[in-house]
Design an enzyme around this catalytic site. Structure first.
Site, PDB file in Angstrom:
ATOM      1  N   GLU A 284      88.849  44.969  67.349  1.00  0.00           N
ATOM      2  CA  GLU A 284      87.639  45.556  67.947  1.00  0.00           C
ATOM      3  C   GLU A 284      87.956  47.034  68.093  1.00  0.00           C
ATOM      4  OE1 GLU A 284      85.309  43.458  68.141  1.00  0.00           O
ATOM      5  OE2 GLU A 284      86.469  41.620  68.083  1.00  0.00           O
ATOM      6  N   CYS A 318      83.421  52.659  73.904  1.00  0.00           N
ATOM      7  CA  CYS A 318      83.475  52.513  72.443  1.00  0.00           C
ATOM      8  C   CYS A 318      82.110  52.472  71.768  1.00  0.00           C
ATOM      9  CB  CYS A 318      84.267  51.267  72.101  1.00  0.00           C
ATOM     10  SG  CYS A 318      83.703  49.819  73.005  1.00  0.00           S
TER      11      CYS A 318
END
Ligand code: NAD
Length: 518
Positions: A284, A318
């Site tokens: 991720e 993010c």
């Protein structure tokens, strides 16, 4: 500007008083904090330590022992022994009910020591309390979701299929064994939970490698796991630098699976290392999120919403928005409103009431961000707010002003993830043009469309290349829906927080059985 629009504000700090229990934990009885391996505190054979500091004040919070290749070996050995156990009493044999009981006990202990874990986020991670409290709530939400999945997951033998005359076949699903979670610094509690709960509940023994900037919450949770009664070796915590501790984990053939969250470059490098000996991996990684604002949107309201997300954890999130494509009919109003929102942000120390934009995590990040701000102008961006260093009276942390640039189609002044309250705004002639520009990036983590026309919004959202596409919201995460990236933002793996995440922590074998030949 309407009253409803002005009510939309950035995540804001309440005054945070550091609890004595946190200070006592950090002090470590006068010794550097060790790693946790096989239920014991380990100082590490390298005799190396590092300091973790409050990014808003540069106060050293704790000294931590660095774990090297020898400690990774020791941890893999402890975790392997705990997994297999003796006489059918390993973690892999433990019933789902017992795993659920221990996970819930751990959650209770985290809630008992809520103030200590909040201090880890606020002081070590540099977060404002409003966000830190939301993050803390994810511990229970995540654990409960995966307790539910574990209760219904199909492990062991699958249904048998007739394969040929006298032959049947079935699947056999089991945990990998020893799995590692390599965690970044921006959401330590959330990301440790997202790794730890599905990995443990599916029957694996775990190594947690926290980021060197924020090691405290993982070390504290490791301590609570021992108190909760997890057998020795089931939960191990290995603090240290990425290129030392992280690399040793990636190189260790006894680690069967790695869950990595962090930057694309590091994820790519770990993947290459893992491939050398067949360790499976999920990743991720970073993003450079886009928002498309259609002409029917209220420019003031939406500019403030987008500003709130762009500034979430001071832009160190993010999936958040850093590239905005706004219909040119409302672009000037939108830009004015976003400029006001950024200008109003209260820059300050994250533990002081009212702060909305605190310090970034470390000096390296600070210089990267300042360089990116200059580069945006150099690449043709027109500065609306040019950023630059910020001063906070009485604090010597890593403070930076927000930056906002106007750009136009064909000028790519924001090609990389800039982890700060930083955005480019590009006026566009159509939604199709906006989509094409939004998708012109190697990243693919999060994107959103803002419009009153929900059907149109959904139709456009489906055309983003990103793993998470939203209409009139951004940074939303729900258990049961996958959160993962496309392009260089993620993969392999089914994303986090969904049933597939649980199965990522398992392997499936095909078993064929034929009658004994007569
Ligand atoms: P990073 O890649 O520098 O570090 C992440 C982790 O990897 C740290 O624990 C680090 O010590 C370790 N590491 C570094 N080099 C290593 C190596 N050679 N071998 C093994 N481990 C190594 O990332 P960061 O700066 O800590 O975090 C910010 C990045 O994480 C941003 O790109 C952000 O977008 C991304 N992120 C992604 C998600 C997501 O869910 N997609 C969530 C949070 C953060």
């Amino acid at each position: 500007m309407s009253a409803a629009a002005t009510e939309i504000r950035a995540f804001t700090a309440a005054k945070f008083d550091t609890p004595a229990k946190f200070t006592q934990f950090c002090a470590g009885g006068g010794q550097p904090l060790g790693g946790l391996i096989g239920g014991r505190t380990v100082k590490g054979s390298m005799n190396a330590t590092f300091e973790t500091q409050d990014p808003g004040s540069l106060e050293v919070l704790a000294t931590v022992c660095e774990m090297g290749a020898a400690e990774v070996d020791l941890a893999v050995d402890a975790a392997t022994k705990a997994f297999h156990g003796v006489g059918g009493k390993g973690w892999k044999h433990t019933s789902v009910e017992e795993r659920v009981r221990l996970v819930r006990k751990l959650v209770e202990l985290c809630e008992r020591d809520r103030d200590v874990l909040l201090a880890c986020e606020v002081r070590d991670g540099g977060k404002v309390s409003e966000l830190a409290e939301g993050d803390f709530g994810q511990i229970r939400l995540c654990a409960e979701y995966f307790c539910g999945v574990a209760g219904r997951a199909e492990m062991g033998d699958g249904e048998a299929l007739p394969v040929a005359d006298g032959m049947k076949g079935f699947t056999y699903r089991e945990p990998w064994g020893v799995v590692a979670g390599i965690i970044p610094w921006n959401y330590p509690i959330v990301l440790t939970s997202w790794f730890m709960f599905p990995a443990l509940l599916s029957g694996n023994c775990i190594l947690i490698k926290p980021a060197e900037d924020t090691p405290l919450s993982a070390l504290y949770i490791g301590k609570l796991a021992i108190e909760a009664g997890f057998p020795a070796g089931v939960v191990n915590v290995l603090p240290g630098r990425g290129e030392i501790t992280g690399q040793a984990i990636a190189e260790h053939p006894g680690v069967r699976y790695i869950s990595f969250t962090g930057s694309p470059g590091v994820g790519q490098s770990i993947m290459r290392t893992c491939d050398l000996h067949g360790t499976r991996m999920k990743r991720e990684m970073g993003g450079n999120g886009a928002a498309i604002v259609l002409a029917d949107a209220d420019p003031q309201m939406v500019a403030r919403m987008i500003g709130r997300y762009t500034n979430q954890h001071f832009g160190q999130t993010c999936c958040t928005i850093h590239r905005v494509f706004v219909d040119k009919k409302i672009a000037d109003d939108f830009i004015d409103a976003q400029k006001s929102f950024f200008n109003e942000l209260k820059i300050g120390y994250q533990a002081e009431a009212g702060t909305q934009l605190g310090a970034v995590v470390n000096a390296t990040q600070r210089s990267r961000i300042l360089r990116a701000q200059e580069e945006a102008a150099y690449r043709g961006g027109q500065a609306i707010l040019s950023g630059g260093p910020a001063e906070v009276a009485g604090r010597s942390g890593y403070y930076i002003k927000p930056a906002l640039y106007r750009t136009s189609p064909g000028i790519d002044c924001n090609p990389m993830e800039v982890f700060h309250t930083f955005a480019t705004i590009c006026p566009v002639g159509s939604a199709e043009q906006a989509l094409q520009l939004a998708n012109s990036t190697p990243y693919g983590l999060g994107a959103s469309v803002w419009t009153r026309d929900l059907a149109r919004g959904i139709e456009l959202a489906k055309q983003f290349r990103d793993g998470t596409c939203q209409v009139n919201c951004h940074n939303s995460i729900a258990y049961g829906l996958p959160y993962g990236g496309q392009g260089i933002s993620g993969g392999p793996g089914g994303g986090v927080n969904c049933e597939e995440t649980f199965y990522d922590y398992t392997q499936t074998k095909a078993i064929y059985v034929a009658e004994y030949p007569s």
